[in-house]
Motif scaffolding. Structure first.
Motif, PDB file in Angstrom:
ATOM      1  N   THR A 331       8.155  21.581  34.752  1.00 46.41           N
ATOM      2  CA  THR A 331       8.590  20.654  35.790  1.00 46.41           C
ATOM      3  C   THR A 331       9.280  19.465  35.141  1.00 46.41           C
ATOM      4  N   LYS A 332      10.175  18.863  35.874  1.00 50.79           N
ATOM      5  CA  LYS A 332      10.977  17.768  35.337  1.00 50.79           C
ATOM      6  C   LYS A 332      10.313  16.432  35.669  1.00 50.79           C
ATOM      7  N   ASN A 333      10.140  15.584  34.642  1.00 48.75           N
ATOM      8  CA  ASN A 333       9.543  14.272  34.880  1.00 48.75           C
ATOM      9  C   ASN A 333      10.629  13.229  35.121  1.00 48.75           C
ATOM     10  N   ALA A 334      10.209  11.970  35.251  1.00 47.03           N
ATOM     11  CA  ALA A 334      11.138  10.899  35.611  1.00 47.03           C
ATOM     12  C   ALA A 334      12.201  10.672  34.542  1.00 47.03           C
ATOM     13  N   ASP A 335      11.896  11.052  33.277  1.00 45.80           N
ATOM     14  CA  ASP A 335      12.850  10.865  32.189  1.00 45.80           C
ATOM     15  C   ASP A 335      13.801  12.044  32.040  1.00 45.80           C
ATOM     16  N   GLY A 336      13.676  13.019  32.932  1.00 50.26           N
ATOM     17  CA  GLY A 336      14.543  14.179  32.848  1.00 50.26           C
ATOM     18  C   GLY A 336      14.053  15.250  31.902  1.00 50.26           C
ATOM     19  N   GLU A 337      12.872  15.070  31.321  1.00 46.68           N
ATOM     20  CA  GLU A 337      12.322  16.066  30.410  1.00 46.68           C
ATOM     21  C   GLU A 337      11.504  17.089  31.191  1.00 46.68           C
ATOM     22  N   PHE A 338      11.498  18.316  30.684  1.00 54.52           N
ATOM     23  CA  PHE A 338      10.699  19.367  31.287  1.00 54.52           C
ATOM     24  C   PHE A 338       9.362  19.465  30.564  1.00 54.52           C
TER      25      PHE A 338
END
Length: 647
Positions: A331-338
């Motif tokens: 899933t993608k977090n607020a920083d754009g990382e999965f």
């Protein structure tokens, strides 16, 4: 019949006989070595006379027949000729701990002696259970199908191969065996357990390689996450953090969530730390210590050792399917990382050396329908059926175990340093004694006695006149029983002092004052060896302190500053070294964990879960049901919809 006809008939008969003979030689199983040496010649002889060195075996292949799939199952262990690393090709080249196990297995065939040769008829193979499992004619597994064992050397040439069949009736430890492609059946004494295809026998089964006594902190994130055609379903239950306190565990924090509204702030219920279920925590820590896995599967490319996904994985449908079916979701977090979210929550455990293990609990392996969160009956039934659960593991450095050291400030003036030293000395000395309290010492025994209270206004004892003595007056040594008594204060001034004694010209008051001055003159520290070292010198009241020149003050300050800087540097270096050690250990562990889904027994998983029911002693609220399905639902913490799912 003419001569020509007779000749022709003879030729045809000879040709037919020749063809029949050739056909017989082709159809009959090869027994060349048996015919050459004779069956009786093999009795009481090694079955593999050229196989003498167990270290020559660098590959083992075991083939058995699986009744469930109707196909042969292969287990392989192989030593890489270049890297010299043992792997299990039949398990995607998972690293094997095979040195000792391979030697044990090879020794099982070395010097394997032929005890009997009951038959050389292929028709008896079924009865004795030595049917080759790789034969095309084998369709089902029964007691007639044997286990094919093959050892190869580093050139991959076969050095020993054997089909292991049924045990010999009324002969414990004896088995029917035969060589592939040959008819004779032999009786040998063989411990079949030494040549095992059991996966756990060939690996380092202790997955985490940690000790329960080293676990210092536990964090349990109890939640569930699943993906449906209508959207994602996320239900967070509780988060509990526990810390080791001596031999016991204490609950530092507890947050509970409304499963129907997981985006709502959690509640922090009041709890009694004394009511934490010690049995539950002990079982959890012991399960971490002894965490065994029963199988592995290789993870898809694009997932780093810390379980962060790259953009390629986010767009790779096959890789996502591999993760989703096992209960792991990028899933993608607020920083754009999965980042990975697991189907059944997480557990982290930090050890005394600052390494944090994080365990992600996925789906039950082999089941298309997973038990619902809170469905204890289904979970219990799954555990009883001997099912396993997928697990992913990663490690990191727990920064909370490496706080910044308390550094000593660098003084800029000598006066600043002296004030700091005085404050430190006062703090170390503790509260001062009340007026009139003194410390008595017993020098003879070398020990101190507690302070005793004496009146502050105590006066010296009244002097008594010396008795007259007509004989020549000489000083006498005190009696043994009187050695602690004060000497007679009145001594003849003209009497010469004994060697080593001060002239007896002072009064008792003067002697006591002089002793007080001497005791104040120096602070004496006794080392462990009994030697005394002067660590500080006090000025007597009638002596003025020595004044240092500005140059001397500057030199002294420079020395002090250098000593403090070195002490601070040592503290920083020690912290840096400890963090580097933890980082190295974490990297080494992640190299083991990075490529694999592990399968652990469901019974082990149940011990690693902290729930509302088992966290405290006594009855608690039951697990709440899952929240409703919400299309496009976003879990807290900035996670967005899963890529490629149309939500």
């Amino acid at each position: 019949m003419s001569v020509n006809d007779t000749t022709k008939t003879g030729i045809f008969l000879a040709a037919g006989l020749l063809m029949a003979t050739a056909s017989f030689l082709i159809v009959r199983p090869s027994t060349t070595d048996v015919e050459q040496d004779g069956l009786e010649a093999l009795r009481n002889q090694p079955l593999f006379k050229d196989f003498t060195d167990p270290l020559a075996a660098t590959e083992l292949k075991i083939v058995s027949f699986d009744a469930d799939t109707g196909k042969p199952v292969t287990f392989e262990v192989r030593k890489n000729p270049s890297s010299k690393v043992w792997t299990i090709p039949s398990r995607a080249d998972y690293p094997a701990d095979a040195v000792n196990q391979m030697k044990t297995a090879a020794n099982g065939l070395i010097d394997l002696t032929v005890l009997d040769i009951p038959t050389d008829n292929a028709g008896d193979h079924k009865e004795m259970g030595v049917i080759d499992p790789t034969e095309d004619s084998v369709k089902t597994a029964d007691s007639s199908v044997g286990k094919l064992v093959t050892f190869k050397d580093e050139k991959r040439d076969t050095i020993a191969s054997l089909i292991i069949g049924k045990p010999v009736k009324d002969q414990p430890g004896q088995l029917y065996v035969r060589k592939p492609g040959q008819s004779p059946v032999y009786v040998v004494a063989l411990d079949e357990a030494t040549i095992t295809s059991n996966f756990q026998a060939w690996i380092e089964a202790d997955l985490l390689q940690l000790s329960s006594i080293d676990v210092q902190q536990i964090r349990s994130d109890n939640y569930s996450f699943s993906v449906t055609v209508n959207g994602n379903r996320y239900a967070k239950n509780q988060t509990a953090v526990l810390e080791k306190d001596g031999a016991d565990w204490k609950l530092l924090s507890l947050k509970r969530y409304d499963p129907a509204n997981p985006n709502q702030p959690p509640t922090q219920p009041k709890f009694d730390p004394e009511k934490v279920n010690a049995t539950t925590i002990t079982e959890l820590v012991d399960a971490l210590d002894d965490l065994k896995f029963v199988d592995v599967k290789r993870k898809p490319e694009g997932l780093s050792a810390d379980l962060k996904a790259d953009s390629d994985l986010a767009n790779n449908k096959e890789a996502q399917a591999s993760l989703f079916t096992r209960g792991f979701f990028p899933t993608k977090n607020a920083d754009g990382e999965f980042k990975i979210v697991s189907a059944n929550g997480e557990l982290s455990a930090s050890t005394v050396d600052g390494v944090k293990y994080t365990l992600y609990f996925g789906n039950i392996s082999g089941l298309t329908t997973q038990p619902e969160e809170g469905d204890e009956a289904a979970a219990s039934e799954a555990a009883q059926e001997g099912v396993n659960r997928y697990l992913m593991v990663t490690t990191s450095v727990d920064d909370s175990f490496f706080p910044a050291p308390a550094l000593q400030p660098i003084p800029q003036t000598l006066e600043e340093w002296e004030k700091a030293q005085a404050a430190a000395a006062a703090a170390a000395a503790g509260p001062s004694l009340p007026p009139g309290m003194i410390i008595e010492s017993q020098e003879a025994e070398g020990t101190e006695v507690p302070a005793t209270e004496k009146p502050a206004t105590e006066k010296p004892a009244t002097e008594k006149p010396a008795e007259e003595n007509t004989s020549e007056s000489k000083p006498q040594p005190p009696a043994a029983d009187d050695k602690d008594k004060p000497a007679d204060p009145k001594v003849d001034a003209d009497q010469p002092a004994a060697e080593g004694e001060a002239p007896a010209t002072e009064s008792a008051e003067e002697t006591a004052a002089d002793a007080d001055n001497k005791s104040d003159a120096a602070a004496v520290e006794t080392s462990g060896s009994g030697q005394e070292t002067v660590v500080g010198q006090a000025f007597q009241e009638d002596e003025a302190p020595v004044e240092l020149t500005d140059e001397e003050k500057a030199e002294k300050l420079a020395v002090i500053q250098e000593q403090i800087q070195k002490a601070n540097a040592r503290l920083l270096e020690e912290r840096k070294d400890r963090m580097a050690t933890a980082q190295l250990k974490s990297q080494q562990l992640n190299q083991r964990f990075a490529d694999w889904y592990y399968e652990i027994p469901e019974s082990t998983y149940s011990k690693l879960r902290l729930t509302r029911d088992n966290l405290f002693e006594g009855a608690n609220a039951v697990q709440p049901p899952l929240g409703p399905v919400r299309p496009g639902f976003q879990p807290p913490g900035g996670f967005g919809p899963l890529p490629g799912l149309g939500n």
